[in-house]
Motif scaffolding. Structure first.
Motif, PDB file in Angstrom:
ATOM      1  N   ASP A 103       0.836  -1.206   0.000  1.00 13.88           N
ATOM      2  CA  ASP A 103       0.000   0.000   0.000  1.00 13.88           C
ATOM      3  C   ASP A 103       0.872   1.259   0.000  1.00 13.88           C
ATOM      4  N   ASP A 104       1.938   1.253   0.791  1.00 19.37           N
ATOM      5  CA  ASP A 104       2.841   2.405   0.820  1.00 19.37           C
ATOM      6  C   ASP A 104       3.505   2.604  -0.541  1.00 19.37           C
ATOM      7  N   VAL A 105       3.875   1.495  -1.183  1.00 15.65           N
ATOM      8  CA  VAL A 105       4.478   1.596  -2.519  1.00 15.65           C
ATOM      9  C   VAL A 105       3.473   2.203  -3.497  1.00 15.65           C
ATOM     10  N   GLY A 106       2.225   1.779  -3.427  1.00 17.95           N
ATOM     11  CA  GLY A 106       1.203   2.318  -4.326  1.00 17.95           C
ATOM     12  C   GLY A 106       0.969   3.803  -4.106  1.00 17.95           C
ATOM     13  N   ARG A 107       0.909   4.227  -2.844  1.00 13.46           N
ATOM     14  CA  ARG A 107       0.712   5.655  -2.571  1.00 13.46           C
ATOM     15  C   ARG A 107       1.907   6.475  -3.043  1.00 13.46           C
ATOM     16  N   ALA A 108       3.117   5.939  -2.849  1.00 12.26           N
ATOM     17  CA  ALA A 108       4.307   6.657  -3.319  1.00 12.26           C
ATOM     18  C   ALA A 108       4.289   6.777  -4.838  1.00 12.26           C
ATOM     19  N   ARG A 109       3.827   5.755  -5.527  1.00 21.31           N
ATOM     20  CA  ARG A 109       3.745   5.816  -6.988  1.00 21.31           C
ATOM     21  C   ARG A 109       2.713   6.856  -7.429  1.00 21.31           C
ATOM     22  N   ASP A 110       1.567   6.898  -6.739  1.00 21.62           N
ATOM     23  CA  ASP A 110       0.529   7.865  -7.099  1.00 21.62           C
ATOM     24  C   ASP A 110       0.991   9.310  -6.903  1.00 21.62           C
ATOM     25  N   HIS A 111       1.869   9.541  -5.930  1.00 28.60           N
ATOM     26  CA  HIS A 111       2.341  10.893  -5.649  1.00 28.60           C
ATOM     27  C   HIS A 111       3.666  11.213  -6.341  1.00 28.60           C
ATOM     28  N   GLY A 112       4.130  10.304  -7.190  1.00 31.03           N
ATOM     29  CA  GLY A 112       5.363  10.566  -7.919  1.00 31.03           C
ATOM     30  C   GLY A 112       6.609  10.479  -7.074  1.00 31.03           C
ATOM     31  N   GLU A 113       6.544   9.796  -5.956  1.00 34.80           N
ATOM     32  CA  GLU A 113       7.690   9.687  -5.056  1.00 34.80           C
ATOM     33  C   GLU A 113       8.467   8.388  -5.238  1.00 34.80           C
ATOM     34  N   LEU A 114       8.042   7.547  -6.182  1.00 29.46           N
ATOM     35  CA  LEU A 114       8.700   6.259  -6.389  1.00 29.46           C
ATOM     36  C   LEU A 114       9.854   6.463  -7.373  1.00 29.46           C
ATOM     37  N   VAL A 115      11.004   6.907  -6.846  1.00 28.23           N
ATOM     38  CA  VAL A 115      12.152   7.226  -7.693  1.00 28.23           C
ATOM     39  C   VAL A 115      13.411   6.625  -7.079  1.00 28.23           C
ATOM     40  N   GLY A 116      14.470   6.573  -7.893  1.00 26.83           N
ATOM     41  CA  GLY A 116      15.780   6.160  -7.409  1.00 26.83           C
ATOM     42  C   GLY A 116      15.806   4.726  -6.923  1.00 26.83           C
ATOM     43  N   GLY A 117      16.586   4.523  -5.859  1.00 25.78           N
ATOM     44  CA  GLY A 117      16.744   3.186  -5.303  1.00 25.78           C
ATOM     45  C   GLY A 117      15.448   2.646  -4.719  1.00 25.78           C
ATOM     46  N   PHE A 118      14.622   3.532  -4.168  1.00 27.86           N
ATOM     47  CA  PHE A 118      13.339   3.104  -3.617  1.00 27.86           C
ATOM     48  C   PHE A 118      12.479   2.480  -4.710  1.00 27.86           C
ATOM     49  N   LYS A 119      12.505   3.031  -5.910  1.00 31.53           N
ATOM     50  CA  LYS A 119      11.732   2.487  -7.027  1.00 31.53           C
ATOM     51  C   LYS A 119      12.206   1.086  -7.382  1.00 31.53           C
ATOM     52  N   SER A 120      13.535   0.887  -7.413  1.00 29.83           N
ATOM     53  CA  SER A 120      14.079  -0.416  -7.763  1.00 29.83           C
ATOM     54  C   SER A 120      13.683  -1.474  -6.731  1.00 29.83           C
ATOM     55  N   VAL A 121      13.768  -1.100  -5.442  1.00 28.90           N
ATOM     56  CA  VAL A 121      13.395  -2.040  -4.383  1.00 28.90           C
ATOM     57  C   VAL A 121      11.909  -2.363  -4.456  1.00 28.90           C
ATOM     58  N   ALA A 122      11.080  -1.354  -4.691  1.00 24.50           N
ATOM     59  CA  ALA A 122       9.633  -1.558  -4.756  1.00 24.50           C
ATOM     60  C   ALA A 122       9.262  -2.477  -5.916  1.00 24.50           C
ATOM     61  N   GLU A 123       9.877  -2.248  -7.067  1.00 27.11           N
ATOM     62  CA  GLU A 123       9.574  -3.091  -8.218  1.00 27.11           C
ATOM     63  C   GLU A 123      10.028  -4.528  -7.997  1.00 27.11           C
ATOM     64  N   SER A 124      11.162  -4.724  -7.324  1.00 28.28           N
ATOM     65  CA  SER A 124      11.635  -6.078  -7.009  1.00 28.28           C
ATOM     66  C   SER A 124      10.655  -6.773  -6.066  1.00 28.28           C
ATOM     67  N   LEU A 125      10.164  -6.028  -5.073  1.00 28.74           N
ATOM     68  CA  LEU A 125       9.193  -6.594  -4.141  1.00 28.74           C
ATOM     69  C   LEU A 125       7.915  -7.006  -4.873  1.00 28.74           C
ATOM     70  N   GLU A 126       7.424  -6.159  -5.753  1.00 26.80           N
ATOM     71  CA  GLU A 126       6.200  -6.478  -6.496  1.00 26.80           C
ATOM     72  C   GLU A 126       6.400  -7.696  -7.404  1.00 26.80           C
ATOM     73  N   THR A 127       7.603  -7.821  -7.962  1.00 20.36           N
ATOM     74  CA  THR A 127       7.894  -8.984  -8.809  1.00 20.36           C
ATOM     75  C   THR A 127       7.890 -10.274  -7.997  1.00 20.36           C
ATOM     76  N   VAL A 128       8.470 -10.225  -6.794  1.00 18.39           N
ATOM     77  CA  VAL A 128       8.549 -11.418  -5.947  1.00 18.39           C
ATOM     78  C   VAL A 128       7.157 -11.867  -5.518  1.00 18.39           C
ATOM     79  N   VAL A 129       6.318 -10.930  -5.054  1.00 16.05           N
ATOM     80  CA  VAL A 129       4.986 -11.325  -4.574  1.00 16.05           C
ATOM     81  C   VAL A 129       4.111 -11.803  -5.738  1.00 16.05           C
TER      82      VAL A 129
END
Length: 215
Positions: A103-129
């Motif tokens: 949910d936090d990853v989704g909110r960060a994406r909606d607000h344009g805050e999913l950038v840099g290393g945080f974006k890479s970690v979030a995308e890896s997490l979404e791929t794993v689940v």
């Protein structure tokens, strides 16, 4: 033709020149052969009875073996089904703990805050689940289904004909057919009386069309 003399029993043939002892031995052998015939018949009957018992026992053992095999197959299926169920429950329990992070990853994406290393970690997490079978659901404009949606807000709207999800407050998640969390939504219902007015308007249009056709 030789006629039998009444009152005399037929005696075994005794070779000419035989001694009295030889004649007696011939008579004894003939008597033993005559008594052996009934004993042989009794032995055959006993063997047949034993054979029938053996066949009956074989049929019973075969039936027991078939029942045992069927029970074993049913046991294997139950164990496999339970194993899959336990695995699904364990995976669902693990992923349920990760939903707040998603949910936090989704909110960060909606607000344009999913950038840099945080974006890479979030995308890896979404791929794993996703590889673990987690699926997201819930879209604006789809009909409200109480089995997979949880209505948190309610309103009326003139442009809907049924209860509709007009906003997704939190997406829902499922694994296969198992719902981990329902989609939390805002719903809108048709305006009270709007459907009756629409039916009246439709009826009026049909009446006008019929009048024009008759003219």
């Amino acid at each position: 033709m030789t006629e039998e003399t009444p009152g005399f029993e037929e005696k075994p043939d005794v070779p000419s020149g035989a001694t009295p002892d030889d004649a007696a031995e011939t008579v004894e052998n003939s008597t033993e052969e005559d008594s052996a015939a009934p004993a042989g018949d009794a032995t055959d009957v006993a063997l047949l009875a034993q054979l029938d018992q053996a066949r009956t026992a074989l049929t019973e053992r075969t039936g027991d073996l078939q029942r045992l095999q069927a029970e074993y197959q049913n046991y294997r299926r139950r164990v496999e089904r339970d194993r899959v169920t336990v695995k699904e429950i364990a995976v669902a329990s693990l992923l349920s703990e990760l939903l707040p992070v998603l949910d936090d990853v989704g909110r960060a994406r909606d607000h344009g805050e999913l950038v840099g290393g945080f974006k890479s970690v979030a995308e890896s997490l979404e791929t794993v689940v996703a590889k673990m079978g987690l699926q997201q659901f819930g879209k604006e404009g789809e009909p409200f289904d109480p089995t997979i949606h949880e209505a948190l807000m309610h309103s009326y709207a003139p442009d809907v004909t049924e209860t509709t999800c007009v906003a997704i407050l939190q997406p829902g998640y499922r694994i296969g057919e198992r719902t981990i969390r329902p989609a939390r939504v805002a719903v809108a219902e048709p305006q009270p009386g709007a459907q009756g007015k629409a039916e009246e308007s439709e009826g009026s249009d049909k009446s006008d069309k019929s009048e024009k056709d008759s003219e």
